[in-house]
Design a protein around this motif. Structure first.
Motif, mmCIF file in Angstrom:
data_model
loop_
_atom_site.group_PDB
_atom_site.id
_atom_site.type_symbol
_atom_site.label_atom_id
_atom_site.label_comp_id
_atom_site.label_asym_id
_atom_site.label_seq_id
_atom_site.Cartn_x
_atom_site.Cartn_y
_atom_site.Cartn_z
ATOM 1 N N ASP A 104 -8.106 5.965 4.576
ATOM 2 C CA ASP A 104 -8.594 5.008 3.855
ATOM 3 C C ASP A 104 -7.758 5.338 2.239
ATOM 4 O OD1 ASP A 104 -10.828 2.538 3.386
ATOM 5 O OD2 ASP A 104 -9.871 3.339 1.400
ATOM 6 N N MET A 105 -7.272 4.580 1.607
ATOM 7 C CA MET A 105 -6.496 4.703 0.275
ATOM 8 C C MET A 105 -7.241 5.270 -0.596
ATOM 9 S SD MET A 105 -3.493 4.463 0.811
ATOM 10 C CE MET A 105 -2.733 4.157 -0.773
ATOM 11 N N SER A 106 -8.805 5.008 -0.687
ATOM 12 C CA SER A 106 -9.623 5.657 -1.740
ATOM 13 C C SER A 106 -10.198 6.991 -1.408
ATOM 14 C CB SER A 106 -10.754 4.422 -1.657
ATOM 15 O OG SER A 106 -11.925 5.165 -2.470
ATOM 16 N N ALA B 90 -2.469 -0.520 -3.971
ATOM 17 C CA ALA B 90 -3.504 -1.014 -2.880
ATOM 18 C C ALA B 90 -4.565 -1.017 -3.555
ATOM 19 C CB ALA B 90 -3.905 0.623 -2.168
ATOM 20 N N TYR C 22 -7.277 -4.571 -3.397
ATOM 21 C CA TYR C 22 -8.336 -4.582 -2.496
ATOM 22 C C TYR C 22 -9.251 -5.549 -3.127
ATOM 23 C CZ TYR C 22 -12.341 -3.038 0.218
ATOM 24 O OH TYR C 22 -13.542 -3.056 0.949
ATOM 25 N N GLU D 204 2.067 2.677 -2.417
ATOM 26 C CA GLU D 204 1.525 3.375 -3.482
ATOM 27 C C GLU D 204 -0.026 3.211 -3.787
ATOM 28 O OE1 GLU D 204 5.126 5.138 -4.458
ATOM 29 O OE2 GLU D 204 3.355 5.305 -5.310
ATOM 30 N N PRO D 205 -0.583 4.051 -3.998
ATOM 31 C CA PRO D 205 -2.101 3.906 -4.050
ATOM 32 C C PRO D 205 -2.508 2.997 -5.303
ATOM 33 C CG PRO D 205 -1.626 6.228 -3.774
ATOM 34 C CD PRO D 205 -0.216 5.605 -4.013
ATOM 35 N N THR E 125 1.673 5.870 7.784
ATOM 36 C CA THR E 125 0.800 7.110 8.098
ATOM 37 C C THR E 125 1.198 8.474 8.063
ATOM 38 O OG1 THR E 125 0.958 6.978 10.431
ATOM 39 C CG2 THR E 125 -0.924 5.678 9.226
ATOM 40 N N MET F 128 0.888 -1.304 0.002
ATOM 41 C CA MET F 128 -0.049 -0.005 0.023
ATOM 42 C C MET F 128 0.869 1.250 0.004
ATOM 43 S SD MET F 128 -3.256 -0.897 2.635
ATOM 44 C CE MET F 128 -3.914 0.730 2.307
ATOM 45 N N VAL G 122 -7.015 10.805 3.082
ATOM 46 C CA VAL G 122 -6.307 9.683 2.313
ATOM 47 C C VAL G 122 -5.032 9.353 2.668
ATOM 48 C CG1 VAL G 122 -5.662 9.032 -0.211
ATOM 49 C CG2 VAL G 122 -7.806 10.216 0.158
ATOM 50 N N ASN G 123 -4.699 8.150 3.104
ATOM 51 C CA ASN G 123 -3.665 7.757 3.743
ATOM 52 C C ASN G 123 -3.204 6.204 3.688
ATOM 53 O OD1 ASN G 123 -1.227 8.005 5.310
ATOM 54 N ND2 ASN G 123 -1.932 9.321 6.733
ATOM 55 N N SER G 124 -1.992 5.827 3.989
ATOM 56 C CA SER G 124 -1.566 4.636 3.890
ATOM 57 C C SER G 124 -1.517 3.952 5.347
ATOM 58 C CB SER G 124 -0.319 4.118 3.109
ATOM 59 O OG SER G 124 0.349 2.858 3.486
#
Length: 244
Positions: free
Chosen positions: A73-75, A7, A11, A3-4, A104, A1, A98-100
């Protein structure tokens, strides 16, 4: 995760309307019932993998008047929906970003509590996520997660189509790097992440009649042909569109 794009590829469910709609009915009174007695104002809580934020917002309301909650959340799509819902419900002590979960960027000891609902099962490195969660906790802080164990599903009467559904689900999850039976691994993952004073509990969802049974069947009937699990199953050669 990190890189977006990674992720989103991993998912299992994606963010099709059928998925987000199903996730939006989740509430803290059920999904985080085991956690609520431990949460008191003015605690600060992080909810990672918060999705559309209905549980997150409930947790924030529970921590009023002086506590606060951050949902990540990544979305961008579901974070936008979560912000809108918080605004509609006029809950002032919750923010969404938006975060990993792996990195974080928050300072060590930033939170009194960390929570996640049905997130670790989708991660190729669940222990790494828990290590980050432990870093974020102040001394004496608590981390609570809830995870499914699809391997414990009991269906009656026997139906080959549902058996095949469970097979497809498990195989797509494994191919994505996740674990559909995550619940049984939680204790080990927490131990490996350096947590202590563990409390392990279980609960069940039962769908046997009426609206609950219809809701469960109908939302999965749509998700198995329209969401990311369908796209991945076909791409991986696990199932055909006709079979789904």
């Amino acid at each position: 995760m990190t890189e977006p794009t990674d992720a989103f590829e991993r998912y299992l469910h994606g963010h099709h309307r059928s998925v987000v709609s199903a996730h939006s009915v989740r509430r803290a009174s059920e999904s985080a019932a085991f956690m609520l007695p431990e949460l008191k104002s003015p605690m600060r809580l992080l909810d990672f993998g918060c999705g559309p934020g209905t549980i997150t917002i409930d947790l924030a309301e529970h921590l009023l008047p002086e506590g606060s909650v951050v949902g990540i959340d990544m979305s961008q799509q579901v974070i936008g929906q979560a912000r809108s819902t918080a605004s509609e419900r006029q809950i002032p002590n919750v923010t969404f970003e938006v975060n990993s979960v792996y990195e974080t960027g928050y300072a060590t000891g930033s939170f009194d509590a960390v929570y996640a609902h049905q997130v670790l099962q989708h991660l190729p490195e669940p222990t790494k996520a828990l290590i980050e969660a432990r870093r974020l906790l102040r001394p004496g802080g608590i981390c609570g997660v809830r995870e499914v164990d699809w391997g414990t599903v009991a269906v009656w009467p026997d139906d080959g189509r549902l058996v095949r559904f469970l097979d497809v689900y498990h195989r797509v999850a494994e191919r994505n790097g996740g674990d559909a039976d995550a619940g049984r691994h939680l204790k080990q993952w927490f131990v490996d992440a350096g947590f202590s004073d563990l409390a392990v509990t279980t609960s069940t969802w039962t769908f046997s009649e009426g609206d609950g049974l219809s809701w469960w069947g109908e939302q999965w009937a749509e998700r198995i042909v329209s969401s990311n699990i369908a796209t991945s199953a076909v791409e991986y050669g696990i199932a055909t569109e006709e079979e789904l």
